[in-house]
Design an enzyme around this catalytic site. Sequence first.
Site, short mmCIF file in Angstrom:
data_model
loop_
_atom_site.label_atom_id
_atom_site.label_comp_id
_atom_site.label_asym_id
_atom_site.label_seq_id
_atom_site.Cartn_x
_atom_site.Cartn_y
_atom_site.Cartn_z
N HIS A 1 -5.98 2.63 1.47
CA HIS A 1 -5.15 3.76 1.88
C HIS A 1 -5.67 4.48 3.13
CE1 HIS A 1 -3.28 3.02 -1.87
NE2 HIS A 1 -4.13 3.66 -2.62
N ASP B 1 0.90 -1.14 0.00
CA ASP B 1 0.00 0.00 0.00
C ASP B 1 0.94 1.19 0.00
OD1 ASP B 1 -1.52 2.26 0.74
OD2 ASP B 1 -3.06 0.94 1.54
N HIS B 2 1.07 1.85 -1.14
CA HIS B 2 2.17 2.82 -1.25
C HIS B 2 2.01 4.00 -0.29
CE1 HIS B 2 -0.58 4.70 -4.16
NE2 HIS B 2 0.01 5.82 -3.83
#
Length: 483
Positions: free
Chosen positions: A240, A177-178
């Site tokens: 996110h 999950d950047h």
Amino acid sequence: MVSRVIPVEVFDLVIFGGTGDLARRKILPGLYRRFLAGQLPEGMRIIGAARTDFDDAGYRSFVNDAICEFVKPSKHDKERIKEFVENIHYLAVDAMGESGWTELAALMRPGVIRAFYFSVAPRLFGPLAERLHEYEIADADSRIVVEKPFGRDLETAKALNGVLAESFDEHQIYRIDHYLGKETVQNLMAVRFGNVLFEPLWNSQYVDHIQITVAESVGVGGRGSYYDKSGAIRDMVQNHLMQLLCLIAMEPPSDFEPDAVRDEKLKVIRALDPVDQADIVRGQYRGDDDVASYLEDAENEDSTTESFIAMKLGISNWRWKGTPIYLRTGKRLRDRTSEIAVVFKDPPHSIFGPQEGRRGNVLVIRLQPNEGMNLRVTIKEPGPGGMRLIEVPLDMSFAEALADGDDIPDAYERLIMDVMRGNQTLFMRGDEVEAAWAWTDPIIEAWEKARTKPVPYDAGSSGPDDSLMLLHRDGRRWREIKA
Ligand code: NAP
């Protein structure tokens, strides 16, 4: 100064989907930037793998072009790019067939860390994992990196976890999950757990509410039909925003080990209250003379998918009971900005008289643009004329505060380096992903059953008026969406 960066051992990184958009825009340029920073070990190799028929030279030229397009010009050093691409190879491999796999197995070196980045559509995750296992390409220390979306509900996420678990142990699986790779997000943990200042106040006794906003100014055009199958809740909230919420709300882990941190995040998700539909606002952007509407972008005039969502959440635990968390995210909003605002309660009594008011402190953690933190404090307005109070920000912008601030590594760079170091702290564990879907599923099911339609909002606005009401009715208001 002695570098305190943890070194990375020699590795072979295979990027499945090495010819795709993500590889071109993020992974390959990110690796080049780490190479420039001197963090990639001598002898490392990056192997692009996809069906396209490239040889090494052709793929190196593809990588060179990607660097020139997606790395800022001041970092374009022809000699250094040449040195970097010499470490790059390519193999045509079909994830769904048998071609290329024997060759890939033969290419692997003993005694070198092996990492496999699945930068491909999720339907290929299973076939890739199976073949890496079957052809004995992956060993017990190998790592796989998987991209979002990780399932579209609890059932599909469980199935995906099941498929990966047939070939890999959990400690080998890095679910990206950047958002977790962003500098500010990690700084959030440093600020909370590296200082004594905030933690005593970090609870419902002192925090009035928390706002998490991830606003985008672009629409879904281009990937509208893909987006229409997910919507804001699946595309942003389940992953996110949920991750941000976990880091804000979790208890201090006993140490900074991956499972200690992830155990605490999981407890937050499990303590989330079910959400009342009255506490959710879903929207779809309208078009105007300049931009298409959501329905046009999605090419689906009957779409009931939301391009905006705002929700009020509660967490049932000792720390947070009574402090609402408001989330909102959407497309075609006024500005592109992401932030978390922790809004503290007003001081209980003003010794300066009622005219001076009492405003609580606000700690704002900005994720984009201009990563940094900002604490609103009340001080005396300078100069004579009595005790007049004003609010000023104590501002810390990382780009200004750090010597080489514009070199803050991109989230992907940091995460790829963590994969190589074998550090899973910033990656989602399987049970975390499943818990997030278990919380999201009933929300989606309820509106699908009721066939509720999102409300329209103007492109370039702050979202539907109903979302403003979500806070107004509680005597609060959203912070302005402003970059
Ligand atoms: P993409 O541009 O469509 O690239 C897909 C890649 O998969 C291509 O390199 C393609 O290469 C390869 N491929 C397709 N079928 C294959 C097969 N049978 N065997 C081997 N390779 C195959 O997709 P993307 O945008 O890079 O996205 C990749 C993944 O990252 C997706 O899961 C996506 O959801 C996720 N993601 C992307 C972004 C982004 O910004 N792009 C952001 C977040 C997450 P060939 O055609 O040469 O085989």
